[in-house]
Design a protein around this motif. Structure first.
Motif: not given
Length: 548
Positions: A213, A302, A174, A298, A215, A300, A29-30
């Motif tokens: 980010s 995963e 986002e 930003r 994970s 993200t 996601s952004y």
């Protein structure tokens, strides 16, 4: 003399990217202020309240995310409000949420709304119900929405939706990324997987730093690499959680909050095929995910466990303890190792190890191979055949860095496994004899030399033959009358190589032998001179005595 060979780059052929139809191996996601359709107007100025209309659409893939819907807006201090997911009945998820906002208050009105309505019907209903529209935004699979309050008198009088509308500054969302692709090399024989994120080139974008980010799930495999491609003047700020993964980054990057030290990445191709080829070059034959997204402040990511990445019956490696995670992440980011065809070099600046602290010694798997250290660096150089290095197929050398860390009066060790790529190229050396013992770069005219053409371990996965082996592919060449000694071909494949070996040719002139005469020659010459002198004297005396 120049010997020329050509080596083709690793091809990306046989890996045709296709949309990932099953559950993707990553969730991406952004943040963006660009919505598929949207508009603003000043028609709500005369109503005494702001009216923001959100049309949220959910895909089947993210249907499970529909439970947390945006049933209320919580205003932030000052000019703005933050709208975040909150639990709501399933029925509410299927229809637009109606909220009236003013700074410091939150209210949800219960007016009758159209359960199913197109864009035109929805806007007409909002206009009739509230007397004006401040903004309209269409959103697809939002993960989070930030809505800032405020009206602009310079906005158009009517809200007429436009494609790819820039909703800044009143809205930023986002959103989940759609359009992920993947593929595997036709010759893939391992589960080594690459994830590629490419930022679309937007030279007018004001974004100079991307906060990513990352994970990983506890069962995610560790033999993966994340390739981040962007324009060269962009900085990546990476936040890593529970991931043992290699990085390949363009531009500059830093690992936050581990260290704010800015590290230089490396130039990466800006094309789809070029990035796939780069992954193959690093020996990652599965492109688990390939994503192209707009430049965003930003992002993200995963990484999940996925069927294409499993290779049963391998037992998953347990994650390293938290205290040991920092050295793993830092060293895998720095990648301070470098391999040639026969050596491994490791150079680590002490300043880069500041986040770890108290590093007193660094060795390889064989602890007798210790790094030299000075005030600024740890340095280690060793042949590939030493220090416990194992040579793997596809031109990679594997070993471990063992960091000795001081903790009070005790020492503890942290092992970081790594592999470095042996360059996929041809190596040429010249030797004066067929023993191939002392290479040289100077040649003499009309003197025989031998050229060693070892096959790089990086090509085809075969190690270089021993210098005394028949497989060295030695040839002899002479100037004036070149000649070659045929032997077995050094490379048993169809790859074309290019390599230039520069040498110095010397035309050596040897002066004549002037070591002097021996004793016998000297005595002979002396006796001859005496005899000639005596004869000449006798002759002259005879002539003198018989003349007047």
């Amino acid at each position: 003399m120049s010997l020329v060979f050509h080596l083709d780059p690793v091809p990306a052929e046989g890996c045709d990217l296709r949309p990932v139809t099953a559950e993707p191996p990553v969730t991406l996601s952004y943040a963006t202020a660009t919505v598929p359709r949207g508009c603003v107007s000043n028609s709500s100025l005369r109503t005494g309240h702001e009216v923001h209309v959100l049309s949220v659409q959910w895909s089947i893939l993210h249907a499970r995310s529909r439970a947390p819907v945006f049933s209320r807006l919580q205003p932030e201090p000052g000019r703005g409000a933050s709208m975040r997911p909150a639990p709501a009945p399933a029925q509410a998820a299927a229809r637009p949420q109606d909220a009236s906002l003013s700074p410091g208050t939150t209210a949800v009105l219960g007016m009758e709304q159209p359960v199913t309505a197109g864009e035109g019907q929805l806007l007409a209903w909002a206009q009739a119900a509230y007397g004006g529209i401040t903004s309209y935004s269409e959103l697809r699979d939002p993960r989070q929405i930030h809505l800032r309050l405020g009206e602009d008198a310079s906005s158009p009088p009517d809200c007429i939706p436009q494609e790819r509308f820039n909703a800044a500054p009143h809205l930023e969302a986002e959103v989940f990324f759609h359009g992920m692709k993947g593929c595997a090399s036709s010759s893939a024989h391992s589960s080594r997987a690459a994830h590629i994120v490419r930022l679309q080139p937007e030279h007018s974008s004001p974004v100079t730093e991307v906060n990513l980010s990352l994970s990983c799930s506890e069962r995610a495999v560790s033999n993966q690499i994340l390739i981040l491609q962007s324009r060269a003047n962009l900085t990546w700020s990476l936040s890593v959680n529970n991931c043992h993964i290699q990085f390949l980054v363009s531009g500059t990057y830093k690992i936050a909050p581990i260290s704010m030290l800015l590290l230089n990445g490396e130039p990466l191709p800006d094309t789809e095929q070029g990035l796939i080829a780069k992954a193959f070059e690093k020996n990652y034959s599965v492109i688990a995910s390939y994503s192209t997204i707009p430049i965003s402040p930003r992002v993200t990511l995963e990484i999940q466990e996925h069927e294409v990445l499993r290779k049963p019956p391998v037992t998953p490696t347990p994650p390293a303890p938290t205290s040991d995670l920092l050295p793993h992440v830092l060293l895998l980011m720095l990648q301070p190792w470098k391999c040639t065809d026969d050596t491994m070099e490791i150079v680590i600046a002490r300043s880069h190890l500041e986040p770890i602290k108290d590093v007193v010694n660094i060795t390889l798997r064989d602890i007798s191979c210790q790094a030299e250290k000075n005030a600024t660096h740890f340095m280690l150089r060793t042949p590939l055949s030493h220090c416990g290095t194992s040579l793997e197929g596809q031109g990679h050398a594997k070993n471990e860095l063992i960091l000795s860390l001081s903790k009070g009066s005790a020492l503890r060790s942290v092992r970081v496994a790594f592999q470095c790529q042996i360059p996929r190229e041809l190596f040429l050396r010249l030797f004066p004899t067929a023993a191939f013992e002392a290479p040289q770069t100077e040649l003499e005219v009309n003197k025989e030399v031998f050229v060693q053409v070892p096959q790089s371990p990086g090509h085809g996965g075969h190690p270089s033959p021993s210098p005394r082996d028949d497989g060295t592919g030695a040839v002899a060449a002479g100037w004036g009358c070149p000649r070659a000694h045929p032997g077995p071909p050094p490379l048993q494949n169809n790859t074309i190589f290019e390599k230039v070996l520069e040498v110095t040719v010397k035309d050596v002139w040897r002066p004549p032998n002037n070591r002097g005469l021996g004793l016998a020659a000297v005595l002979g010459i002396t006796f001859g001179a005496f005899l000639i002198g005596a004869l000449l004297t006798a002759g002259l005396w005879y002539i003198y005595s018989h003349t007047r």
